[in-house]
Design a protein around this motif. Structure first.
Motif, PDB file in Angstrom:
ATOM      1  N   VAL A 164       0.842  -1.196   0.000  1.00 15.34           N
ATOM      2  CA  VAL A 164       0.000   0.000   0.000  1.00 15.34           C
ATOM      3  C   VAL A 164       0.881   1.250   0.000  1.00 15.34           C
ATOM      4  CG1 VAL A 164      -1.892  -1.132   1.234  1.00 15.34           C
ATOM      5  CG2 VAL A 164      -0.165   0.132   2.514  1.00 15.34           C
ATOM      6  N   THR A 165       0.296   2.354  -0.434  1.00 14.68           N
ATOM      7  CA  THR A 165       0.951   3.650  -0.365  1.00 14.68           C
ATOM      8  C   THR A 165       0.706   4.249   1.009  1.00 14.68           C
ATOM      9  OG1 THR A 165       0.519   3.976  -2.711  1.00 14.68           O
ATOM     10  CG2 THR A 165       1.106   5.928  -1.431  1.00 14.68           C
ATOM     11  N   VAL A 224      -4.544   7.674  -6.716  1.00 13.96           N
ATOM     12  CA  VAL A 224      -5.110   6.941  -5.574  1.00 13.96           C
ATOM     13  C   VAL A 224      -6.635   6.910  -5.674  1.00 13.96           C
ATOM     14  CG1 VAL A 224      -5.459   7.035  -3.066  1.00 13.96           C
ATOM     15  CG2 VAL A 224      -3.169   7.334  -4.027  1.00 13.96           C
ATOM     16  N   LYS A 225      -7.233   5.730  -5.436  1.00 14.68           N
ATOM     17  CA  LYS A 225      -8.683   5.546  -5.562  1.00 14.68           C
ATOM     18  C   LYS A 225      -9.374   5.274  -4.228  1.00 14.68           C
ATOM     19  CE  LYS A 225      -8.491   5.784 -10.080  1.00 14.68           C
ATOM     20  NZ  LYS A 225      -8.969   7.002 -10.775  1.00 14.68           N
ATOM     21  N   ARG A 226      -8.629   4.721  -3.260  1.00 16.30           N
ATOM     22  CA  ARG A 226      -9.191   4.416  -1.940  1.00 16.30           C
ATOM     23  C   ARG A 226      -8.216   4.891  -0.874  1.00 16.30           C
ATOM     24  NH1 ARG A 226     -13.241   0.277  -1.524  1.00 16.30           N
ATOM     25  NH2 ARG A 226     -13.869  -0.439  -3.587  1.00 16.30           N
ATOM     26  N   VAL A 227      -8.759   5.461   0.193  1.00 15.46           N
ATOM     27  CA  VAL A 227      -7.911   6.012   1.237  1.00 15.46           C
ATOM     28  C   VAL A 227      -8.448   5.609   2.605  1.00 15.46           C
ATOM     29  CG1 VAL A 227      -6.821   8.094   2.168  1.00 15.46           C
ATOM     30  CG2 VAL A 227      -7.543   8.048  -0.227  1.00 15.46           C
ATOM     31  N   ILE A 228      -7.572   5.118   3.461  1.00 14.48           N
ATOM     32  CA  ILE A 228      -7.901   4.869   4.863  1.00 14.48           C
ATOM     33  C   ILE A 228      -7.150   5.891   5.698  1.00 14.48           C
ATOM     34  CG2 ILE A 228      -7.754   3.256   6.799  1.00 14.48           C
ATOM     35  CD1 ILE A 228      -7.906   0.981   4.815  1.00 14.48           C
ATOM     36  N   THR A 238     -17.756  -3.908   8.685  1.00 18.08           N
ATOM     37  CA  THR A 238     -17.667  -5.334   8.384  1.00 18.08           C
ATOM     38  C   THR A 238     -16.225  -5.812   8.440  1.00 18.08           C
ATOM     39  OG1 THR A 238     -19.648  -5.273   6.995  1.00 18.08           O
ATOM     40  CG2 THR A 238     -18.118  -7.097   6.636  1.00 18.08           C
ATOM     41  N   ALA A 239     -15.318  -5.025   7.850  1.00 21.27           N
ATOM     42  CA  ALA A 239     -13.898  -5.395   7.856  1.00 21.27           C
ATOM     43  C   ALA A 239     -13.347  -5.425   9.280  1.00 21.27           C
ATOM     44  CB  ALA A 239     -13.107  -4.415   7.003  1.00 21.27           C
ATOM     45  N   LEU A 240     -13.744  -4.473  10.109  1.00 18.79           N
ATOM     46  CA  LEU A 240     -13.297  -4.450  11.502  1.00 18.79           C
ATOM     47  C   LEU A 240     -13.817  -5.665  12.264  1.00 18.79           C
ATOM     48  CD1 LEU A 240     -13.785  -0.648  12.222  1.00 18.79           C
ATOM     49  CD2 LEU A 240     -11.611  -1.870  12.405  1.00 18.79           C
ATOM     50  N   GLU A 241     -15.069  -6.028  12.010  1.00 17.81           N
ATOM     51  CA  GLU A 241     -15.643  -7.199  12.668  1.00 17.81           C
ATOM     52  C   GLU A 241     -14.884  -8.462  12.288  1.00 17.81           C
ATOM     53  OE1 GLU A 241     -19.986  -9.458  13.182  1.00 17.81           O
ATOM     54  OE2 GLU A 241     -19.762  -7.787  11.791  1.00 17.81           O
ATOM     55  N   ALA A 294      -4.382  -4.296   7.467  1.00 18.62           N
ATOM     56  CA  ALA A 294      -5.310  -5.416   7.306  1.00 18.62           C
ATOM     57  C   ALA A 294      -6.610  -4.937   6.657  1.00 18.62           C
ATOM     58  CB  ALA A 294      -5.597  -6.056   8.657  1.00 18.62           C
ATOM     59  N   LEU A 295      -7.088  -3.783   7.072  1.00 12.77           N
ATOM     60  CA  LEU A 295      -8.317  -3.231   6.498  1.00 12.77           C
ATOM     61  C   LEU A 295      -8.113  -2.877   5.024  1.00 12.77           C
ATOM     62  CD1 LEU A 295      -9.467  -0.915   9.425  1.00 12.77           C
ATOM     63  CD2 LEU A 295     -10.388  -3.154   8.811  1.00 12.77           C
ATOM     64  N   ALA A 296      -6.930  -2.341   4.707  1.00 14.11           N
ATOM     65  CA  ALA A 296      -6.640  -1.973   3.313  1.00 14.11           C
ATOM     66  C   ALA A 296      -6.725  -3.205   2.415  1.00 14.11           C
ATOM     67  CB  ALA A 296      -5.260  -1.338   3.222  1.00 14.11           C
TER      68      ALA A 296
END
Length: 218
Positions: free
Chosen positions: A38-39, A62-66, A118-121, A212-214
């Motif tokens: 990931v970046t 970049v298309k998705r950012v956390i 959902t990802a956190l769960e 992990a979420l990414a």
């Protein structure tokens, strides 16, 4: 995009990290890193800074950012290191008004919130949702203002979430935000509790969680 410079510094020193670019500004250059697929780039402090960096990262593809960092707590039942997903923000900063029509509050994209929860769960993280108060002036979080924000349903306070939500919707970039609970603003007592002892106790590795979420949100 971590808000913690300590996290960014640790990433920069990792053996597997590569520096892949630079964001230039008058106040100083910011390195862009490639780490674990990931970046990674520091978010910066305050809505104007983080949005300017998001604009540049979008231009780079970049298309998705956390984005993740700490928040102040208005509800003392939220313990230190609690993971919090904002669902709405009071717009007490200026940047969001340049990306969305004027309103007192803004909602985070429900689809993104649901995906993140959902990802956190799946990762086994006990996360809660909350409305946040996004304000530029952290030294003006007075007892009276804090009481009003609590009455409006805010459980936490931050500086950037409203602007990030407005920017993501306007630019059609998937943005995911989560906080970890830090200090407590006690409006009733008119006091600030740093929670130094509690915060010194190690919590989860939130950068590892973000990685992990990414991977789950690709």
């Amino acid at each position: 995009m971590p808000f913690s410079q300590a996290v960014v510094s640790a990433v920069s020193r990792a053996a597997t990290t590569r520096r892949i670019g630079t964001l230039h500004s008058l106040s100083g250059d910011v390195s862009i890193y490639w780490h674990a697929g990931v970046t990674v780039v520091p978010a910066g402090l305050g809505a104007p800074v983080v949005i300017s960096r998001l604009e540049k990262m979008m231009a780079l593809g970049v298309k998705r950012v956390i984005l993740f960092g700490t928040c102040g707590v208005l509800d003392q039942s939220l313990k230190t290191h609690q993971v919090i997903v904002p669902t709405a923000a009071v717009r007490d900063e200026g940047t969001s008004y340049h990306y969305a029509p004027a309103s007192s509050e803004i909602a985070m994209a429900p689809t993104r919130v649901a995906e993140l929860l959902t990802a956190l769960e799946v990762e086994g993280i006990d996360a809660v949702t909350a409305k946040t108060w996004s304000t530029d002036a952290f030294f003006r979080e007075t007892a009276a203002k804090t009481a009003r924000r609590k009455a409006a349903g805010c459980r936490v306070v931050d500086m950037e979430a409203a602007a990030i939500a407005a920017w993501g919707a306007y630019r059609r970039v998937a943005t995911y935000q989560f906080f970890t609970a830090a200090d407590h603003l006690d409006a009733a007592a008119g006091q600030w509790h740093e929670r130094r002892a509690e915060r010194a106790v190690p919590g989860a590795d939130f950068f590892a969680l973000a990685l992990a979420l990414a991977n789950r949100l690709k």
